[in-house]
Design an enzyme around this catalytic site. Structure first.
Site, PDB file in Angstrom:
ATOM      1  N   SER A 109      -0.162 -12.094   3.164  1.00 17.27           N
ATOM      2  CA  SER A 109       0.423 -11.405   2.018  1.00 17.27           C
ATOM      3  C   SER A 109      -0.489 -10.337   1.442  1.00 17.27           C
ATOM      4  O   SER A 109      -1.711 -10.447   1.503  1.00 17.27           O
ATOM      5  CB  SER A 109       0.715 -12.402   0.893  1.00 17.27           C
ATOM      6  OG  SER A 109       1.591 -13.413   1.318  1.00 17.27           O
ATOM      7  N   ILE A 120       4.395  -8.436  -7.219  1.00 22.24           N
ATOM      8  CA  ILE A 120       5.211  -8.418  -6.031  1.00 22.24           C
ATOM      9  C   ILE A 120       4.325  -8.776  -4.836  1.00 22.24           C
ATOM     10  O   ILE A 120       3.384  -8.057  -4.510  1.00 22.24           O
ATOM     11  CB  ILE A 120       5.869  -7.032  -5.795  1.00 22.24           C
ATOM     12  CG1 ILE A 120       6.573  -6.550  -7.088  1.00 22.24           C
ATOM     13  CG2 ILE A 120       6.796  -7.075  -4.612  1.00 22.24           C
ATOM     14  CD1 ILE A 120       7.667  -7.455  -7.591  1.00 22.24           C
ATOM     15  N   GLU A 121       4.637  -9.901  -4.210  1.00 22.58           N
ATOM     16  CA  GLU A 121       3.920 -10.353  -3.022  1.00 22.58           C
ATOM     17  C   GLU A 121       4.761  -9.933  -1.816  1.00 22.58           C
ATOM     18  O   GLU A 121       5.911 -10.320  -1.680  1.00 22.58           O
ATOM     19  CB  GLU A 121       3.767 -11.877  -3.064  1.00 22.58           C
ATOM     20  CG  GLU A 121       3.036 -12.465  -1.876  1.00 22.58           C
ATOM     21  CD  GLU A 121       2.927 -13.983  -1.958  1.00 22.58           C
ATOM     22  OE1 GLU A 121       2.434 -14.580  -0.971  1.00 22.58           O
ATOM     23  OE2 GLU A 121       3.332 -14.578  -2.983  1.00 22.58           O
ATOM     24  N   LEU A 122       4.167  -9.094  -0.978  1.00 23.65           N
ATOM     25  CA  LEU A 122       4.827  -8.654   0.259  1.00 23.65           C
ATOM     26  C   LEU A 122       4.217  -9.448   1.395  1.00 23.65           C
ATOM     27  O   LEU A 122       3.009  -9.387   1.624  1.00 23.65           O
ATOM     28  CB  LEU A 122       4.611  -7.152   0.463  1.00 23.65           C
ATOM     29  CG  LEU A 122       5.134  -6.269  -0.691  1.00 23.65           C
ATOM     30  CD1 LEU A 122       4.607  -4.859  -0.574  1.00 23.65           C
ATOM     31  CD2 LEU A 122       6.656  -6.293  -0.710  1.00 23.65           C
TER      32      LEU A 122
END
Length: 126
Positions: A109, A120-122
């Site tokens: 992440s 916001i964790e991608l």
């Protein structure tokens, strides 16, 4: 009761056009306008409904506020490509790449903030 998935979530935002611009440009969501000029962001089989701070639709959370959410979004894109994309769009990376544990297993992440300060964790499944 047997639950299957999350269909949508609501983000309370200060500025709907700024949020639409960020989520369209950075994670590549598409804007959806529905009902009485309501706005949402769609991706995969999910969507984020956007509520203007101070004008949220009923029923709503007890204390809706911009910047109070933390979302983990799963990507098919490799993390190295996500990092390059973020750098190209001048989006500051708060943390990562780091390994995390998601609902279905390990993730790699990176964390960013949207215009309201939501985390916001991608993530890409490992």
């Amino acid at each position: 009761m047997e639950l299957e998935a999350i269909d949508h979530m609501v983000l309370t935002v200060r500025d709907i056009p700024a949020s639409v611009a960020f989520y369209s440009r950075v994670p590549g969501m598409r804007e959806v306008v529905f009902g009485e000029n309501r706005h949402a962001l769609a991706f995969g089989r999910c969507k984020l409904n956007l509520h203007q701070a101070g004008r949220a639709f009923e029923p709503k959370a007890a204390h809706p506020a911009p910047g109070s959410a933390a979302l983990c979004l799963l990507a098919r894109t490799p993390i190295a490509d996500i990092v390059r994309h973020l750098v190209a769009h001048n989006v500051a990376i708060e943390e990562g790449p780091v390994e995390r544990t998601g609902a279905q297993g390990p993730l790699l992440s990176v964390y960013v903030r949207d215009p309201d300060g939501n985390l916001i964790e991608l993530s890409r499944p490992l």
